[in-house]
Design a protein around this motif. Sequence first.
Motif: not given
Length: 330
Positions: A250-255, A277-285, A309-313
């Motif tokens: 288990s790990d936290k991921i940001r997309i 909001a991430y930018d004008s056409s995307h959201f993040e979670t 976006l995270e984690p890099q691996y």
Amino acid sequence: MAEKKLKTLLVFKYIDEFSDEAHPLSTSQIIEMLANEGIKCERKSIYADVKTLKEIGYDIVSIKSPINGGFFMASRKFEIPEVRLLIDAVTSAGFITPKKTQSLVEKLESLVSKNQANSIVTQVYIDSSTKCDNEEIYYIIDALHKAIQDRKKVKFIYKRRNIDVENKKNYTEKTFTVSPYALIWKDDHYYLICNNQKYNNIMNLRVDRIRKVNTLDESARPVGEVSEYKNSFDVADYSKKMFNMYSGKSDKIRIACELELREQIMDRFGAKVPLSAYDSSHFETTVDVAVSDGLIAWLMSFGKKVRVLEPQYLADAVKERAQQIAKLYE
């Protein structure tokens, strides 16, 4: 006296099985049915039986009409949409054999009147090609359930289809000794969540592939020894984190996702998942999931509409998988 009691029970049986709001059962019809059972009676005795049934709680409605009068069961434990939902679940469940599917559907039909059941069954289709052939499935589920309750290890044979040149149906059988923790129905399959005694992690096994379950006297390993769940196994949390039932750490991921995917993300992670909001056409979670091949496949199923976006691996793993796929088509 015995015949009188039997008659009342038969009156209930007839009204329960054959009547509904669209098909009331007339007094004459009930008398004729009773006569077929060798019981003769007068009309007024039917009214007395119905009155008795009403007094003990059955919701029977009397319609006084010379054309379509009679009695019908106004309410039941299950309504038609509820029975239909249950039947659809049974027919779509791949781990239930065609024979047991048919048997279960017939039992579910008995929850409504025969006329209502007929209207449901005409819409039911059972695809036997997607059903398993393990007729032991009920015994296996029961044995695993008891072992989980008693916290005992189980030993069984796990059967898998082989791939061969001549495309013959042959199988490999492997014996497992595991500590069982839960049974989960996910993605139209039933899974046993357990620990193989040879390892210190959790694995998922298809229940329809399990044969010859033997419960051992040996106590199961505490789930805290092999997972993040220290006190008790959290079925809901585990199920939410799994992708295609691949186990992983288990790990936290940001997309970042395109705006049009908000419904799909909420369907997968629940209405309370954070969306910003991430930018004008995307959201993040940011979500807590089990990182596995199943997760990578799920992320890639959205193509360029989702980016890790995270984690890099994990981002590197998705990129590597995409490059491997691209090479197949060079």
